[in-house]
Write a protein that holds these residues in place. Structure first.
Motif, mmCIF file in Angstrom:
data_model
loop_
_atom_site.group_PDB
_atom_site.id
_atom_site.type_symbol
_atom_site.label_atom_id
_atom_site.label_comp_id
_atom_site.label_asym_id
_atom_site.label_seq_id
_atom_site.Cartn_x
_atom_site.Cartn_y
_atom_site.Cartn_z
ATOM 1 N N GLY A 77 0.812 -1.206 0.000
ATOM 2 C CA GLY A 77 0.000 0.000 0.000
ATOM 3 C C GLY A 77 0.846 1.257 0.000
ATOM 4 N N ALA A 78 1.949 1.249 0.766
ATOM 5 C CA ALA A 78 2.841 2.408 0.791
ATOM 6 C C ALA A 78 3.486 2.629 -0.568
ATOM 7 N N LEU A 79 3.897 1.562 -1.231
ATOM 8 C CA LEU A 79 4.521 1.696 -2.543
ATOM 9 C C LEU A 79 3.507 2.125 -3.602
ATOM 10 N N SER A 80 2.255 1.716 -3.443
ATOM 11 C CA SER A 80 1.225 2.164 -4.380
ATOM 12 C C SER A 80 0.993 3.657 -4.264
ATOM 13 N N ILE A 81 1.093 4.187 -3.048
ATOM 14 C CA ILE A 81 0.975 5.635 -2.862
ATOM 15 C C ILE A 81 2.146 6.333 -3.551
#
Length: 561
Positions: A103-107
């Motif tokens: 999720g952090a990398l998608s942001i």
């Protein structure tokens, strides 16, 4: 001792942790000062010291000498000098309210199913063996102390323990549908486990010195590991550097450490204490393990049996049970949080985006899905343990670390380098995952199949320079270092090549800088489909947040309206 007695002692300890977690959950308001205390945060982070460290450090130190210390120096360097980057990562994660690494990398790079799939793939294939390692440690400890070490009895006990691990995670980490809720019970239980591990190691170290008063002289120079660098490929400066770097960048990306460090906690005050307290805990543990390792030499333990030293130094059943409980604390804590974190990741980042129809239909299935995923992960890890049963615990841990380290450029470099874009990250991760599967996982499974064994020993179709352990003729390096070399070369090579050749527009670079500075709002949830009004808001939110939090949130939104 009998196997039921050993299992009962381990289960009793887990029940005490469950009682503590229950109290922390029920009285989180009254205990908030203690639960949010920096030392509680630090002790919860000692979940990093798993059964790999507890049982395997002595054997690893005996086999690798000073080269093994590079691993401890690497993660210590992260806390001592890299804590500003840790703070930046925590602020990024909390600022965008994400609870998983994908999720952090998608942001950071934009929503990409391909990137999410790669990150999830790396985490799953690397952590299933790591959880299996914890089950291996439980079986190994029970077999060492048990009068009845039959494989069927031990195997059945490990299966039961895997199911108990899932039950613990469900009760104290997955009772509410909302995966973003904090879990003070888990934090408190992991903090107490950290104290138990340190106490057990310190007591056994004292017993070793008391049982062998002249331990250093008894072992002699021949019993010490090789503390020189540069004499062989296995202890070369290059090997030392690669181990140092992988440990330095990998510790915070392990799902269990990521969850406790960045999701459950991570205030500025906690991090500033952790920068010195976490290395202090680690090095106290290592110092205590030195006399235990020397005692293992004095007891004549060799090969995989050297891992038994911490269990065999005590001479009374009560003290042996204490040593066993320390190992149970090290193994079970990691397994519980990892299974919980992986289940959240698979639910949030894989299943929900693929869910057909409207999101309003998902609510009733959130809890059963999380529980089912936790059970699937535990059973998969148990099956992997049953299939492989590697003799050396620390070798499995090192190979998992190699895979986790490949996520570091995408995460940490992405926080510091706005030019880094999605295409470069995807190519780097894809190539490094293929390299890890070939140079690390394939050799680990060689014992399962004669075909795989022939492939590893002779190369595909007998081509020697394609052997997984000697790719392109590079021989003599430890297995984990050889895998790390090829994974990192392909990862960083692709990442830098594409980034430097692919221009980025000024607008895109400025947008990324604002994102990293917390100035760009990001929607992390898909737009809801279907009518939602203030009158039915509480009913709509209940399946996601639970009835109490749904009521509070609905009232807050109505007041703002």
């Amino acid at each position: 001792m009998s196997l039921p007695l050993l299992f009962g002692a381990a289960l009793s300890f887990l029940l005490l942790l469950a009682a503590l977690a229950f109290v922390a959950d029920r009285h989180r308001d009254r205990l908030g000062v203690w639960l949010d205390h920096p030392l509680t945060y630090v002790l919860s982070l000692t979940i990093y010291f798993t059964a790999w460290s507890y049982f395997g450090t002595g054997a690893a130190f005996r086999e690798s000498g000073i080269t093994y210390l590079s691993t401890d120096m690497g993660w210590s360097f992260t806390f001592l000098f890299g804590w500003p980057l840790l703070l930046k990562a925590i602020r990024f994660v909390k600022g965008h309210r994400v609870t998983t690494l994908p999720g952090a990398l998608s942001i950071r790079y934009g929503s990409s199913p391909l990137l999410t799939g790669l990150v999830v793939g790396v985490l799953v294939v690397s952590m299933l063996p790591y959880v299996a390692l914890q089950f291996q440690a439980i079986a190994f400890a029970m077999r060492t102390l048990s009068l009845d070490g039959r494989g069927t009895a031990i195997g059945g006990m490990v299966l039961v323990w895997a199911l108990i691990t899932v039950l613990f995670g469900i009760l104290f980490g997955a009772r509410q549908p909302d995966p973003t809720l904090r879990h003070p019970g888990i934090v408190a239980a992991m903090a107490v486990s950290g104290l138990v591990k340190l106490a057990a190691v310190a007591i056994v170290a004292g017993l070793a010195l008391g049982r062998f008063p002249h331990l250093v002289a008894m072992v002699g120079p021949a019993g010490w590991p090789d503390m020189r660098l540069g004499t062989t490929p296995a202890n070369s400066y290059f090997t030392w550097l690669l181990n140092f770097l992988s440990s330095m960048v990998g510790i915070l990306l392990l799902p269990h450490v990521f969850h406790l460090a960045m999701v459950e906690g991570g205030s500025d005050r906690q991090v500033r204490v952790a920068r010195w307290a976490m290395p202090l805990y680690g090095w106290l543990t290592e110092v205590c393990l030195i006399p235990i390792a020397l005692a293992g030499v004095a007891l004549g333990l060799v090969g995989p049996r050297f891992q038994e030293a911490i269990l065999l130094v005590p001479t009374t059943p009560a003290l042996q049970l204490l040593a066993l409980i320390g190992g149970v604390a090290a193994a079970t804590g990691m397994a519980v949080v990892t299974i919980l974190a992986l289940a959240n990741m698979l639910l949030i980042d894989v299943l929900l985006p693929l869910w057909p129809g409207t999101l309003t239909r998902v609510g009733p299935f959130l809890l059963p899905l999380r529980w089912g995923l936790m059970l699937l992960i535990a059973l998969s890890s148990f099956g992997l343990w049953h299939l492989v049963r590697a003799p050396f615990l620390f070798r499995i841990g090192l190979l998992s670390f190699v895979a986790i380290a490949q996520l570091a450029p995408a995460f940490f470099l992405g926080l510091a380098w706005p030019r880094l874009q999605l295409r470069a990250v995807v190519w780097g991760l894809a190539l490094s995952l293929v390299a890890w599967l070939y140079t690390a996982l394939l050799p680990s499974l060689a014992a399962v199949s004669p075909l795989l064994r022939a492939w590893v020993n002779q190369g595909p179709a007998g081509i020697a320079w394609l052997r997984p352990h000697a790719l392109l003729g590079i021989e003599g390096l430890p297995d984990s270092v050889h895998a790390l070399l090829w994974c990192s070369l392909l990862n960083m090579g692709a990442l830098l090549f594409i980034t430097l050749r692919q221009p980025i527009s000024p607008d895109a670079e400025q947008w990324t800088r604002q994102l990293l500075a917390g100035l760009t709002p990001i929607r992390t949830v898909r737009p809801l489909q279907g009518p939602v009004s203030l009158s039915n808001l509480e009913e709509f939110l209940a399946p996601y947040l639970g009835p109490e939090r749904a009521r509070d949130e609905a009232e807050r939104i109505r007041r703002e309206e």
